[in-house]
Design an enzyme around this catalytic site. Structure first.
Site, PDB file in Angstrom:
ATOM      1  CE  LYS A   1      -3.039   2.751   2.871  1.00 15.21           C
ATOM      2  NZ  LYS A   1      -3.717   2.896   4.177  1.00 15.21           N
TER       3      LYS A   1
ATOM      4  N   GLY B   1      -8.124   8.948   9.342  1.00 14.14           N
ATOM      5  CA  GLY B   1      -8.490   9.089  10.746  1.00 14.14           C
ATOM      6  C   GLY B   1      -9.547  10.123  11.044  1.00 14.14           C
TER       7      GLY B   1
END
Lengths: 65, 257, 257, 65, 257, 257, 65, 65
Positions: free
Chosen positions: F96, F157
């Site tokens: 990733k 987040g």
């Protein structure tokens, strides 16, 4: 005679609403009145008499949204 | 121009008179916005302090039309009596009818509102009911004799804008000929402009102006944005489309491969 | 007032000149909006028809500043050459740099954009890059010498408004001192006012005015809404709150139980 | 000599760019030029000669967004 | 688990039974979703065709609880009589009370709704009122004896989702202990999950399942999404924040400058 | 089922492994969600504490596939070196790829991302680039050899959900055959379901699960909502419409006037 | 005697509602009835007689949302 | 010889990377290494020698999002 003026106890000598307003110093003012929760128009103040313990509301213009 | 009970306004902003830093700033804001109508209210008057008289002198000096409200009334009886006193004090048949149903949202009590509107219309008042976007309540208010409706955008003083765009759009579509005023909840000029773009006829607000850092400038800004939104509505805006379309024509483009 | 490469504008609306029903209506719209800056482009000129000459005479008669674009350029080379020709034809170092990356959305090619911006800045151009809300690309464009950024609100000609409010707010927050112009996608005055309320410095649009039923009125409406949105930004708006707050004071309320 | 003017074949007698523009009827016009995809500024038109098959772009102001 | 008039459901999806391609697909959808409650209605029965009998056999075979509606009733009298007939036919005191106020939006007539709810509650019905997010109407319905409220998300059959998120959130906040069911307007599982994340107790829908390309799969998808949304609500979701926060800890990161 | 570099997953949720109250809860959450893929990272190892070894044992015991990230890398060089180390440590070509461009939003640096993707693809990595909804960057990443794209929903987040619905929809429409994974910003199951309903192939998240009051229940909820959203996408949802449409047929309605 | 059954004219020989239902072929069916807009419960069908022009609604379960 | 191990000064006796890792107690661990910012694969640790001041990173799996 003791009435309730705008939520506070208050002693007045006169009985007729127009006279009471004068006694309380509202003469000439732009005010409306209600007695015991009911509107009392300017025209009929002369025929309206207050009694012991009556609730008198004297209201005037204020800021509003 | 839309008429409110036969009165044509030159300005589609209606301004509240409460919560300003000072009476002078209120007066300046009203002048800066160039409004025709301000809302006012009533409270107990002290024969000594005579605050009400002073406020009333200020308003009269502004030469604007007043729309008295029944703010804070939670019962039909209170609202009706307050309206009756307001009519005598302010010498106008206009009343912004508020029957508040709930403390946190200050939302209208539609049941009490319709009842009070019937009583007041029968007494010859020209009622501006503070209502929601509810279509059925709207119909009942019109049946009760109201010729104007004032649905909320969002809760009074919240500044959230237009919470239920779909509902407000439906209301406009269902009553194309009724003057509709967005009353309460507007926080920014873009909210007010959006309301006008939906085809609303006017916007009534107070907190967003009075509580701005510079109420005078904000009053002017709202007045301007509302005029702009209305002009856009009348100018027939483009249809939005999901894909792009070149604004600069492509034909005749130079070959510079 | 914000300066764009040292130039202070009296009007924060920049208007495109394409797609109007007629040159006369274009001219009227520019006057009605009172804009200082219009965008223009380039195309092949026929010595017989001389359309370009006629258009140029019209623009010069308006006495406005021109911002030439590189519309339709899909490569760095094309964009740079077009900018060079534009500088000679229009006699201005200003260029609205478009490097289009994709046909359906006409979105900027951020890679080509940064490269072309570097070349043109080095050649002395004052570049107004048509970009997205991407923060990194913004930083690279500033490093490349750009002193203004023009993020899109939505795809060119879509009229969708501000598709990524979060991203546009971040961009404003990250570059508080860079003049930011919303370019493309604005469909209604309320969209433009909202952009200004976010703290953007100007709005550039074309289709929403040119394709309105009444372009002249719409041009004026946008001008007004943009001024209103800016004034609101400067007047320090109230904070929205989740619950209601009475605008009319409750103390002193009559007891009419 | 045959060149390509704005994408279309076109025969011109002269060779120098400024002369070609005059021959084509652009004198006095507000136009910019590119030859074979490269910008050629007004000042250097006099020193620029066109050859067989050259691509000449003559462009002018237009509406833009 | 929430109880609806004392009945605890194992599944928070309530499914309508209309508009399916076939009775077999309806039955499969009900099984695939694993619902406990389906809504049903009434219509004129022909002694020859006996459609109603066939439908009723199908429903009984599914072994689910039925919630009869008063769909299409525009008056209190109609709604009450329909409820009375439904109680006898279906043998349940439950009734989804609809008093429709307007044709295009099929929105509830809150005035008629409260009146009908009072009558039916007095007759011993357990009323599930189809209402709006209006807080005052909600209070009156509870006073009328309702122990469940079913506010709309959007107009019946529109599939628009939750049109007034603010209003629905307020309703939940004001009546934390009343079972609330979103009824009507839900178009996608994400809409239903969002309703559950707001703390709603169940979702009632029909068109979004019946009119999907694959009603059986869609029924299962809604059932799953509703369970997921409820689980999330109970699992105490994170607070959203305006800025980023690295999910991968930064301490101990290798230096590879 | 979509394949990611030839690997078909039985679950479209990919789960991060950071920020859980304890390793035991992480393990439980992974099992409860039934995910096939978890993201992992790298950090400096102390020969005494050997934290990394313990974590690695835990992950291996879960029998899931790992997707190592290059979290916190701000340069191409860092990202590439980190990827190289990850490949050796985790024994997988999957990575990733994060090249972070800005601290507050942790947004991808599209320029560095494309460059790093080219290098790593050339080195035989199977790159999962953490990108934005930018169409041009997407095209370049595919040209660089990426066979999967992972656009953000919102900043890492933040839990804000899908900030640019329009952009994400365009990305899906432009690359119908490329596996697209929403990575970062998802806060609630309804956000994840909405992403799947748009036609996205998977969702990668961490904070919304790890920071929930009950991470295990929340992991299961997300898994369920993502399956539901995908099923809905495949079941061909109804078209939303602006007006209502009765779900209960009106013909045959009793006359009870 | 002519009544209106579910909105359509209809001749029936009997007068008591339970008998009329049987005559019309509804016996044993799960149906509810209303006469002239008012609900008539199963239990009282035996005591309910129909008259000329009465409106009888016989309704049964159907699909609903 | 003093090197920098994971950002902290550290004295080691050996020079070959595989030996250094053993000396430092990493033998058998699942770790990857970088010297002066460049990845050094497991296979070439034996041919990699460290010098005074070299920056050695020894990294291992951790939680990630």
């Amino acid at each position: 005679m003791r009435i309730v003026l705008n939520g506070k106890p208050c002693d007045v000598a006169r009985e007729r609403l127009d006279a009471v307003l004068e006694e309380l110093g509202y003469q000439g003012d732009t005010v409306a009145t209600a007695v015991n929760g009911a509107f009392v128009g300017r025209r009929v103040r002369g025929e309206t008499t207050l009694g012991e313990g009556d609730q008198l509301e004297v209201i005037a213009p204020m800021q509003g949204g | 121009m839309t008429a409110f009970y036969g009165v044509e306004l030159s300005n589609r902003l209606m301004l509240g008179t409460a919560q300003y830093p000072s009476p002078a700033i209120l007066a300046e804001a009203v002048r800066a916005a160039g409004v025709d109508v301000v809302t006012v209210s009533l409270r107990r008057e002290s024969a000594e302090r005579r605050d009400g008289q002073a406020f009333w002198d200020l308003i009269r000096a502004l030469g604007v039309r007043v729309l008295p409200n029944t703010a804070g009334c939670h019962s039909v009886k209170e609202a009706v009596t307050t309206a009756e006193m307001a009519r005598e004090v302010f010498g106008t048949p206009w009343v912004k009818l508020e029957v508040i149903g709930e403390h946190d949202s200050l939302q209208p009590d539609l049941f009490g509102l319709v009842e009070a509107a019937e009583i007041l219309s029968a007494e010859g008042f020209q009622v501006f009911p503070y209502t929601t976007e509810d279509l059925v309540a709207a119909g009942r208010l019109l049946d009760a004799g109201c010729e104007v409706l004032m649905p909320w955008g969002a809760p009074i003083g919240s500044g959230l804008g237009l919470n239920n765009l779909y509902g407000l759009r439906s209301l406009r579509a269902h009553f194309p000929d009724v003057p509709l005023v967005i009353d309460a909840g507007v926080g920014l000029p873009s909210h007010a402009a959006a309301a006008m773009e939906l085809g609303y006829d006017a916007v009534l607000l107070n907190t967003a102006v009075a509580k701005a850092g510079d109420p005078v400038a904000m009053a002017a800004a709202f007045s301007q944005a509302i005029a702009a939104g209305r002009a856009a509505f009348e100018a027939d805006p483009m249809e939005p489309r999901d894909m792009a379309a070149p604004s600069t024509p492509v034909i005749g483009k130079a070959f510079l491969g």
